[in-house]
Write a protein that holds these residues in place. Sequence first.
Motif, PDB file in Angstrom:
ATOM      1  N   ASP A  67       7.488   9.564  11.101  1.00  0.00           N
ATOM      2  CA  ASP A  67       7.986  10.266   9.910  1.00  0.00           C
ATOM      3  C   ASP A  67       8.991   9.438   9.129  1.00  0.00           C
ATOM      4  N   PHE A  68       8.984   8.111   9.361  1.00  0.00           N
ATOM      5  CA  PHE A  68      10.013   7.286   8.745  1.00  0.00           C
ATOM      6  C   PHE A  68       9.713   6.925   7.290  1.00  0.00           C
ATOM      7  N   CYS A  69       8.553   7.315   6.799  1.00  0.00           N
ATOM      8  CA  CYS A  69       8.148   6.790   5.506  1.00  0.00           C
ATOM      9  C   CYS A  69       8.101   7.842   4.402  1.00  0.00           C
ATOM     10  N   ASN A  70       8.824   8.915   4.543  1.00  0.00           N
ATOM     11  CA  ASN A  70       8.879   9.874   3.452  1.00  0.00           C
ATOM     12  C   ASN A  70       9.587   9.275   2.242  1.00  0.00           C
ATOM     13  N   GLU A  71      10.744   8.686   2.509  1.00  0.00           N
ATOM     14  CA  GLU A  71      11.478   8.045   1.420  1.00  0.00           C
ATOM     15  C   GLU A  71      11.737   6.572   1.697  1.00  0.00           C
ATOM     16  N   PHE A  72      11.629   6.206   2.944  1.00  0.00           N
ATOM     17  CA  PHE A  72      11.894   4.811   3.328  1.00  0.00           C
ATOM     18  C   PHE A  72      10.794   4.341   4.264  1.00  0.00           C
ATOM     19  N   CYS A  73      10.307   3.142   4.046  1.00  0.00           N
ATOM     20  CA  CYS A  73       9.267   2.620   4.933  1.00  0.00           C
ATOM     21  C   CYS A  73       9.619   1.199   5.345  1.00  0.00           C
ATOM     22  N   PRO A  74       9.932   0.980   6.616  1.00  0.00           N
ATOM     23  CA  PRO A  74      10.378  -0.338   7.057  1.00  0.00           C
ATOM     24  C   PRO A  74       9.234  -1.347   7.067  1.00  0.00           C
ATOM     25  N   PRO A  75       9.557  -2.632   7.007  1.00  0.00           N
ATOM     26  CA  PRO A  75       8.521  -3.665   7.189  1.00  0.00           C
ATOM     27  C   PRO A  75       7.827  -3.481   8.522  1.00  0.00           C
ATOM     28  N   THR A  76       6.510  -3.486   8.503  1.00  0.00           N
ATOM     29  CA  THR A  76       5.734  -3.175   9.702  1.00  0.00           C
ATOM     30  C   THR A  76       4.586  -4.171   9.827  1.00  0.00           C
ATOM     31  N   THR A  77       4.374  -4.702  11.036  1.00  0.00           N
ATOM     32  CA  THR A  77       3.326  -5.701  11.268  1.00  0.00           C
ATOM     33  C   THR A  77       2.470  -5.310  12.461  1.00  0.00           C
ATOM     34  N   ALA A  78       1.161  -5.401  12.288  1.00  0.00           N
ATOM     35  CA  ALA A  78       0.246  -5.241  13.416  1.00  0.00           C
ATOM     36  C   ALA A  78       0.189  -6.577  14.145  1.00  0.00           C
ATOM     37  N   ALA A  79       0.679  -6.585  15.388  1.00  0.00           N
ATOM     38  CA  ALA A  79       0.811  -7.838  16.125  1.00  0.00           C
ATOM     39  C   ALA A  79      -0.461  -8.248  16.836  1.00  0.00           C
ATOM     40  N   ASP A  80      -1.243  -7.257  17.317  1.00  0.00           N
ATOM     41  CA  ASP A  80      -2.423  -7.592  18.118  1.00  0.00           C
ATOM     42  C   ASP A  80      -3.372  -6.403  18.127  1.00  0.00           C
ATOM     43  N   ALA A  98       0.840  -1.203   0.000  1.00  0.00           N
ATOM     44  CA  ALA A  98       0.000   0.000   0.000  1.00  0.00           C
ATOM     45  C   ALA A  98       0.866   1.241   0.000  1.00  0.00           C
ATOM     46  N   GLY A  99       0.394   2.284  -0.680  1.00  0.00           N
ATOM     47  CA  GLY A  99       1.094   3.564  -0.694  1.00  0.00           C
ATOM     48  C   GLY A  99       2.473   3.495  -1.312  1.00  0.00           C
ATOM     49  N   GLY A 100       2.672   2.541  -2.196  1.00  0.00           N
ATOM     50  CA  GLY A 100       3.971   2.392  -2.825  1.00  0.00           C
ATOM     51  C   GLY A 100       4.971   1.612  -1.995  1.00  0.00           C
ATOM     52  N   PHE A 101       4.546   1.089  -0.842  1.00  0.00           N
ATOM     53  CA  PHE A 101       5.429   0.329   0.025  1.00  0.00           C
ATOM     54  C   PHE A 101       4.871  -1.086   0.198  1.00  0.00           C
ATOM     55  N   SER A 102       5.774  -2.019   0.452  1.00  0.00           N
ATOM     56  CA  SER A 102       5.374  -3.404   0.687  1.00  0.00           C
ATOM     57  C   SER A 102       5.508  -3.742   2.162  1.00  0.00           C
ATOM     58  N   ASP A 103       4.865  -4.854   2.543  1.00  0.00           N
ATOM     59  CA  ASP A 103       5.011  -5.414   3.887  1.00  0.00           C
ATOM     60  C   ASP A 103       4.601  -4.416   4.962  1.00  0.00           C
ATOM     61  N   GLN A 104       3.356  -3.922   4.842  1.00  0.00           N
ATOM     62  CA  GLN A 104       2.836  -2.922   5.763  1.00  0.00           C
ATOM     63  C   GLN A 104       1.653  -3.475   6.573  1.00  0.00           C
ATOM     64  N   PRO A 105       1.306  -2.832   7.701  1.00  0.00           N
ATOM     65  CA  PRO A 105       0.226  -3.339   8.559  1.00  0.00           C
ATOM     66  C   PRO A 105      -1.140  -3.019   7.986  1.00  0.00           C
TER      67      PRO A 105
END
Length: 371
Positions: free
Chosen positions: A116-129, A93-100
């Motif tokens: 603010d980490f996703c202006n140019e870089f978006c880390p893998p992010t998981t909703a755990a609970d 989503a939003g041009g990024f992969s592996d998002q919650p």
Amino acid sequence: MPALRKLSIASLGTAVISLGAVAPANAAAFYNITGLDFLPSDINDKGEVVGEQYLWQAGKVTDLTTIPGANNSPISATAINNNSKIVGGGLNAGGFSDQPFIFDGTAITDLGRPGDFCNEFCPPTTAADINDANVVAIGYVLYSGSERPVTYIQDESGTQTEVLFDTFAVGINNTNQVVGYSPARARGSGEGRLWTENNTTTLLPANAPEFAIFGTSIADINNLGQVVGAGPEFSFPDNSQAQIWSDPLNNSIGTILGTLGGSTSRANGINDLTQVVGAYSLADGSTEHAFLWENGELVDLNTLIDSASGWELTSAVEINEHGDIIGIGNFNGEQRGFIASAKPVPEPTSTLGVLVGVFGLVSWRKRRVKR
């Protein structure tokens, strides 16, 4: 009736096993097993189950990748709350992969990205609970290729609060307490952590020397603030065993739940009745078996199902407030997920029937007191 209050499923299972000469083996089957064609990760109090990319509801299976908003992503569901809202990771989503993501029953929606980490870089992010107020515990890796995880919570308005640094998120309860664990470091294995109202508690393994704060992996928290996971038995440091932190804000040292013959075990889930499920290694080390722990009693779940069912239950993953258990097992030699549901209470026409009736009464009393 104090004696009834002390009786647990575990002790009942032990009692029934001792009645082998009185009752047929199949009569000791307290759980019906329903097979799943995926490996489950969570169950809510409605009996709805999620795992991998699937949702199971009363026998109906929905492939979440076919839901509007999934964007053909390799999504994976991690948790479902009592509002039937589902969260997980892997969304493109939003041009990024592996998002919650969150699924509200109609569509899958991107939960957004951390700070603010996703202006140019978006880390893998998981909703755990996700809890019943729809507050989500989310974890992401701060820098690509590193093990610097951060846990934050996000409410329905999208407000984000960072709660635990250097910690993988695993659970959140209805009072917004969050648990997780740090990655392993050169000094040893990870460190369990509990966040409560801006305070962080380090969860110590049982019998740990004063200097040994590392060694715990955390799996779940209930609405009473009780936490379960695993940690080393320091008499035998390589033998990690299932542990519970019954009152972690006042006593951060765990209590070992034990094993049933093998050297290792781990706790995976806990409900508000302080029933704990997990897995333990067999004495010969050949495999693992699922267990249920309650009131100090540990029992192999395989002793509470029909021995002719074709199932070998190898790991129990989670338990809901009705005592329904999900997990992983082998059915006729093939790995599958399962739901173990308590059977209706039979008429007490025998010694075994009396015991089963007592079990039903205990469960009813507990649910009534809770309500």
